[in-house]
Design a protein around this motif. Structure first.
Motif, PDB file in Angstrom:
ATOM      1  N   HIS A   1      22.324 -36.800  18.376  1.00 55.19           N
ATOM      2  CA  HIS A   1      21.223 -37.428  19.093  1.00 55.19           C
ATOM      3  C   HIS A   1      21.145 -38.602  18.426  1.00 55.19           C
ATOM      4  O   HIS A   1      21.452 -39.886  18.902  1.00 55.19           O
ATOM      5  CB  HIS A   1      20.020 -36.802  19.294  1.00 55.19           C
ATOM      6  CG  HIS A   1      19.105 -37.405  19.972  1.00 55.19           C
ATOM      7  ND1 HIS A   1      19.060 -37.817  21.230  1.00 55.19           N
ATOM      8  CD2 HIS A   1      18.026 -38.174  19.322  1.00 55.19           C
ATOM      9  CE1 HIS A   1      18.034 -38.753  21.549  1.00 55.19           C
ATOM     10  NE2 HIS A   1      17.478 -38.903  20.223  1.00 55.19           N
ATOM     11  N   HIS A   2      20.956 -38.753  17.058  1.00 55.08           N
ATOM     12  CA  HIS A   2      20.848 -39.793  16.290  1.00 55.08           C
ATOM     13  C   HIS A   2      22.175 -40.511  16.098  1.00 55.08           C
ATOM     14  O   HIS A   2      21.942 -41.954  15.938  1.00 55.08           O
ATOM     15  CB  HIS A   2      20.054 -39.643  15.018  1.00 55.08           C
ATOM     16  CG  HIS A   2      18.441 -39.169  15.183  1.00 55.08           C
ATOM     17  ND1 HIS A   2      17.805 -38.330  14.366  1.00 55.08           N
ATOM     18  CD2 HIS A   2      17.668 -39.799  16.180  1.00 55.08           C
ATOM     19  CE1 HIS A   2      16.570 -38.376  15.069  1.00 55.08           C
ATOM     20  NE2 HIS A   2      16.503 -39.093  15.890  1.00 55.08           N
TER      21      HIS A   2
ATOM     22  N   LEU B   1      13.356 -32.219  21.703  1.00 58.56           N
ATOM     23  CA  LEU B   1      13.403 -32.021  20.125  1.00 58.56           C
ATOM     24  C   LEU B   1      12.120 -31.898  19.365  1.00 58.56           C
ATOM     25  O   LEU B   1      11.950 -30.787  18.478  1.00 58.56           O
ATOM     26  CB  LEU B   1      14.179 -33.393  19.492  1.00 58.56           C
ATOM     27  CG  LEU B   1      15.475 -33.192  19.873  1.00 58.56           C
ATOM     28  CD1 LEU B   1      16.136 -34.857  19.214  1.00 58.56           C
ATOM     29  CD2 LEU B   1      16.263 -32.351  19.202  1.00 58.56           C
ATOM     30  N   PRO B   2      10.960 -32.629  19.794  1.00 60.23           N
ATOM     31  CA  PRO B   2       9.751 -32.250  19.142  1.00 60.23           C
ATOM     32  C   PRO B   2       9.029 -30.791  19.503  1.00 60.23           C
ATOM     33  O   PRO B   2       8.587 -30.272  18.723  1.00 60.23           O
ATOM     34  CB  PRO B   2       8.723 -33.469  19.423  1.00 60.23           C
ATOM     35  CG  PRO B   2       9.454 -34.470  20.080  1.00 60.23           C
ATOM     36  CD  PRO B   2      10.861 -33.913  20.468  1.00 60.23           C
ATOM     37  N   ARG B   3       9.543 -30.590  21.028  1.00 58.12           N
ATOM     38  CA  ARG B   3       8.868 -29.287  21.520  1.00 58.12           C
ATOM     39  C   ARG B   3       9.671 -28.170  20.534  1.00 58.12           C
ATOM     40  O   ARG B   3       8.962 -27.078  20.190  1.00 58.12           O
ATOM     41  CB  ARG B   3       9.190 -29.288  22.899  1.00 58.12           C
ATOM     42  CG  ARG B   3       8.979 -27.944  23.659  1.00 58.12           C
ATOM     43  CD  ARG B   3       9.850 -27.452  24.775  1.00 58.12           C
ATOM     44  NE  ARG B   3      11.160 -27.443  24.423  1.00 58.12           N
ATOM     45  CZ  ARG B   3      12.139 -27.892  25.363  1.00 58.12           C
ATOM     46  NH1 ARG B   3      11.949 -28.127  26.487  1.00 58.12           N
ATOM     47  NH2 ARG B   3      13.660 -27.429  24.779  1.00 58.12           N
TER      48      ARG B   3
ATOM     49  N   GLU C   1      22.498 -42.428  19.203  1.00 51.24           N
ATOM     50  CA  GLU C   1      21.635 -43.693  19.409  1.00 51.24           C
ATOM     51  C   GLU C   1      22.103 -44.708  18.716  1.00 51.24           C
ATOM     52  O   GLU C   1      22.132 -46.015  18.737  1.00 51.24           O
ATOM     53  CB  GLU C   1      20.366 -43.342  18.984  1.00 51.24           C
ATOM     54  CG  GLU C   1      19.518 -42.581  19.977  1.00 51.24           C
ATOM     55  CD  GLU C   1      18.136 -42.069  19.724  1.00 51.24           C
ATOM     56  OE1 GLU C   1      17.505 -41.877  20.719  1.00 51.24           O
ATOM     57  OE2 GLU C   1      17.817 -42.334  18.551  1.00 51.24           O
TER      58      GLU C   1
ATOM     59  N   LEU D   1      17.982 -39.351  27.487  1.00 53.43           N
ATOM     60  CA  LEU D   1      17.282 -39.934  26.501  1.00 53.43           C
ATOM     61  C   LEU D   1      15.570 -39.316  26.454  1.00 53.43           C
ATOM     62  O   LEU D   1      15.063 -38.730  25.300  1.00 53.43           O
ATOM     63  CB  LEU D   1      17.257 -41.362  26.500  1.00 53.43           C
ATOM     64  CG  LEU D   1      16.663 -42.066  25.003  1.00 53.43           C
ATOM     65  CD1 LEU D   1      17.818 -41.441  23.725  1.00 53.43           C
ATOM     66  CD2 LEU D   1      16.689 -43.596  25.175  1.00 53.43           C
ATOM     67  N   MET D   2      15.287 -39.584  27.565  1.00 54.86           N
ATOM     68  CA  MET D   2      13.960 -38.770  27.780  1.00 54.86           C
ATOM     69  C   MET D   2      13.591 -37.503  27.612  1.00 54.86           C
ATOM     70  O   MET D   2      12.869 -37.137  27.019  1.00 54.86           O
ATOM     71  CB  MET D   2      13.066 -39.118  29.137  1.00 54.86           C
ATOM     72  CG  MET D   2      12.880 -40.584  29.422  1.00 54.86           C
ATOM     73  SD  MET D   2      12.162 -41.304  30.950  1.00 54.86           S
ATOM     74  CE  MET D   2      12.276 -39.840  31.709  1.00 54.86           C
TER      75      MET D   2
ATOM     76  N   SER E   1      15.829 -35.406  25.745  1.00 50.98           N
ATOM     77  CA  SER E   1      16.009 -35.198  24.360  1.00 50.98           C
ATOM     78  C   SER E   1      14.763 -35.444  23.600  1.00 50.98           C
ATOM     79  O   SER E   1      14.264 -34.685  22.740  1.00 50.98           O
ATOM     80  CB  SER E   1      17.214 -35.596  23.708  1.00 50.98           C
ATOM     81  OG  SER E   1      17.376 -37.106  24.023  1.00 50.98           O
ATOM     82  N   HIS E   2      14.138 -36.837  23.827  1.00 59.07           N
ATOM     83  CA  HIS E   2      12.866 -36.986  23.142  1.00 59.07           C
ATOM     84  C   HIS E   2      11.814 -36.021  23.377  1.00 59.07           C
ATOM     85  O   HIS E   2      10.778 -36.136  22.603  1.00 59.07           O
ATOM     86  CB  HIS E   2      12.782 -38.463  23.272  1.00 59.07           C
ATOM     87  CG  HIS E   2      13.463 -39.307  22.584  1.00 59.07           C
ATOM     88  ND1 HIS E   2      12.955 -40.530  21.925  1.00 59.07           N
ATOM     89  CD2 HIS E   2      14.781 -39.617  22.506  1.00 59.07           C
ATOM     90  CE1 HIS E   2      14.127 -40.885  21.047  1.00 59.07           C
ATOM     91  NE2 HIS E   2      15.067 -40.538  21.484  1.00 59.07           N
ATOM     92  N   HIS E   3      11.734 -35.400  24.407  1.00 61.13           N
ATOM     93  CA  HIS E   3      10.627 -34.320  24.937  1.00 61.13           C
ATOM     94  C   HIS E   3      11.043 -33.099  24.143  1.00 61.13           C
ATOM     95  O   HIS E   3      10.294 -32.454  23.501  1.00 61.13           O
ATOM     96  CB  HIS E   3      10.758 -34.287  26.334  1.00 61.13           C
ATOM     97  CG  HIS E   3       9.714 -33.040  26.629  1.00 61.13           C
ATOM     98  ND1 HIS E   3       8.278 -33.146  26.505  1.00 61.13           N
ATOM     99  CD2 HIS E   3      10.130 -32.092  27.060  1.00 61.13           C
ATOM    100  CE1 HIS E   3       7.754 -31.968  26.984  1.00 61.13           C
ATOM    101  NE2 HIS E   3       8.869 -31.064  27.029  1.00 61.13           N
TER     102      HIS E   3
ATOM    103  N   LEU F   1      19.848 -32.629  16.689  1.00 62.94           N
ATOM    104  CA  LEU F   1      19.325 -33.817  16.114  1.00 62.94           C
ATOM    105  C   LEU F   1      20.135 -34.845  15.563  1.00 62.94           C
ATOM    106  O   LEU F   1      19.906 -36.117  15.797  1.00 62.94           O
ATOM    107  CB  LEU F   1      18.141 -33.582  15.296  1.00 62.94           C
ATOM    108  CG  LEU F   1      17.240 -34.659  14.627  1.00 62.94           C
ATOM    109  CD1 LEU F   1      16.425 -35.034  15.993  1.00 62.94           C
ATOM    110  CD2 LEU F   1      16.384 -33.966  13.672  1.00 62.94           C
TER     111      LEU F   1
END
Length: 72
Positions: free
Chosen positions: A63-64, A27-29, A67, A20-21, A23-25, A60
């Motif tokens: 991923h959502h 995706l915005p990158r 979640e 999770l960490m 992918s949350h890094h 994306l």
């Protein structure tokens, strides 16, 4: 300075929290990479950007979906 978090277990496997960490890094990158590519657009690369955007969109969305249906 505190020690960095341990991201792998004793068997070298990533936990769900690690994934999770990451992918949350990432995706915005990656969105920033798209923005930079569009700011210096090379028209010959449009098909490759379009294909990669499709991959990004699918990642994306997946991923959502994970979640929303399996985590929260």
């Amino acid at each position: 300075m505190p020690a960095p978090p341990t991201l792998l277990d004793e068997h070298g496997n990533a936990s769900l929290a690690t994934a999770l960490m990451m992918s949350h890094h990432a995706l915005p990158r990656d969105l920033g990479h798209f923005r930079a590519a569009l700011e210096r657009l090379d028209h010959a690369r449009i098909p490759a950007l379009r294909e990669e955007w499709g991959n990004y969109h699918a990642a994306l969305h997946g991923h959502h979906l994970a979640e929303d249906t399996r985590m929260f």
